[in-house]
Design a protein around this motif. Sequence first.
Motif, PDB file in Angstrom:
ATOM      1  N   VAL A 120      75.478 108.558  61.186  1.00 57.82           N
ATOM      2  CA  VAL A 120      75.683 108.114  59.624  1.00 57.82           C
ATOM      3  C   VAL A 120      74.018 108.217  59.094  1.00 57.82           C
ATOM      4  O   VAL A 120      73.907 107.636  59.676  1.00 57.82           O
ATOM      5  N   GLN A 121      73.857 108.994  58.075  1.00 57.48           N
ATOM      6  CA  GLN A 121      72.932 109.468  57.358  1.00 57.48           C
ATOM      7  C   GLN A 121      72.153 109.672  56.099  1.00 57.48           C
ATOM      8  O   GLN A 121      73.792 110.975  56.134  1.00 57.48           O
ATOM      9  N   LEU A 122      71.665 109.685  55.804  1.00 59.57           N
ATOM     10  CA  LEU A 122      71.473 110.205  54.239  1.00 59.57           C
ATOM     11  C   LEU A 122      69.331 110.239  54.558  1.00 59.57           C
ATOM     12  O   LEU A 122      68.612 109.619  55.124  1.00 59.57           O
ATOM     13  N   VAL A 123      68.760 111.636  53.771  1.00 60.02           N
ATOM     14  CA  VAL A 123      67.726 111.876  54.523  1.00 60.02           C
ATOM     15  C   VAL A 123      67.238 113.092  52.969  1.00 60.02           C
ATOM     16  O   VAL A 123      67.307 113.703  52.475  1.00 60.02           O
ATOM     17  N   ALA A 164      73.088 114.365  53.436  1.00 54.21           N
ATOM     18  CA  ALA A 164      74.085 113.451  54.207  1.00 54.21           C
ATOM     19  C   ALA A 164      74.375 114.762  55.625  1.00 54.21           C
ATOM     20  O   ALA A 164      74.533 115.432  55.768  1.00 54.21           O
ATOM     21  N   SER A 165      74.237 113.369  56.096  1.00 52.48           N
ATOM     22  CA  SER A 165      74.620 113.966  58.033  1.00 52.48           C
ATOM     23  C   SER A 165      75.700 113.141  58.259  1.00 52.48           C
ATOM     24  O   SER A 165      75.554 111.941  58.365  1.00 52.48           O
ATOM     25  N   GLY A 166      76.201 113.534  59.068  1.00 53.11           N
ATOM     26  CA  GLY A 166      77.251 112.576  60.132  1.00 53.11           C
ATOM     27  C   GLY A 166      78.625 112.139  59.609  1.00 53.11           C
ATOM     28  O   GLY A 166      80.088 111.212  59.462  1.00 53.11           O
ATOM     29  N   PHE A 167      78.782 112.244  58.038  1.00 56.18           N
ATOM     30  CA  PHE A 167      79.711 111.974  57.728  1.00 56.18           C
ATOM     31  C   PHE A 167      79.974 112.765  56.002  1.00 56.18           C
ATOM     32  O   PHE A 167      79.618 113.833  55.894  1.00 56.18           O
ATOM     33  N   THR A 168      81.607 113.371  55.950  1.00 58.64           N
ATOM     34  CA  THR A 168      81.388 113.863  54.238  1.00 58.64           C
ATOM     35  C   THR A 168      81.043 113.160  53.166  1.00 58.64           C
ATOM     36  O   THR A 168      81.895 112.134  52.629  1.00 58.64           O
TER      37      THR A 168
END
Lengths: 118, 110
Positions: free
Chosen positions: A2-5, A24-28
């Motif tokens: 889960v991360q934000l870039v 966002a990646s690893g989550f919706t």
Amino acid sequence: EVQLVESGGGLVQPGGSLRLSCAASGFTASPFTLHWVRQAPGQGLEWVSYITTYSDIIYYADSVKGRFTISRDNAENSLYLQLNSLRAEDTAVYYCARDRGHVEFDVWGQGTMVTVSS
Amino acid sequence: QSALTQPASVSGSPGQSITISCTGTSSDVGAYDYVSWFQQLPGKAPKLMIYEVNYRPSWVSNRFSGSKSDNTASLTISGLQDEDEADYFCTSYTSSGTVVFGTGTKVTVL
């Protein structure tokens, strides 16, 4: 994971514009309210803006109201911040953060630096 | 939207307990139980330590606890350890729908 870039930071002249992105990646991201928070060099955290799930509720700090615009694209799992009429005092690291309740910022990006200078 | 007031610095010896205060108004800290605390290490993003005044996320040690009385929230670190040396910020939801952060507190482990 889960991360934000964040991306889009850089050097801009006073009065200029910039658009920040937060992927966002690893989550919706769609079920979550998303925030932008900034931190000037050597200073504390300053809340900038937030946008709710369907973009129906948006708030800004007084210091950026009328100059910054927050938006999101749930299909792209992304958050944005349009920065206009930039001033020297907008120089800061800009973080995006996921809010799982009320100011429960449980996931943060690594930050993107915005420098406003001539 | 005035920042919440925190002491600039707090220090303690290993094993001791310290408390950081976060003072606001009846329009923010005193309005709801929506107060969170964050730890920030140098050059890193903040990390959630406490939410809704006194709840700990799963990744936070039970040495960290929170409380609130009227317009002042507090973060207590028990059994202080070297790794607790960091900046700590409180934040609160406000009655106008916005968010406000505290001024920040530098914790030093002596």
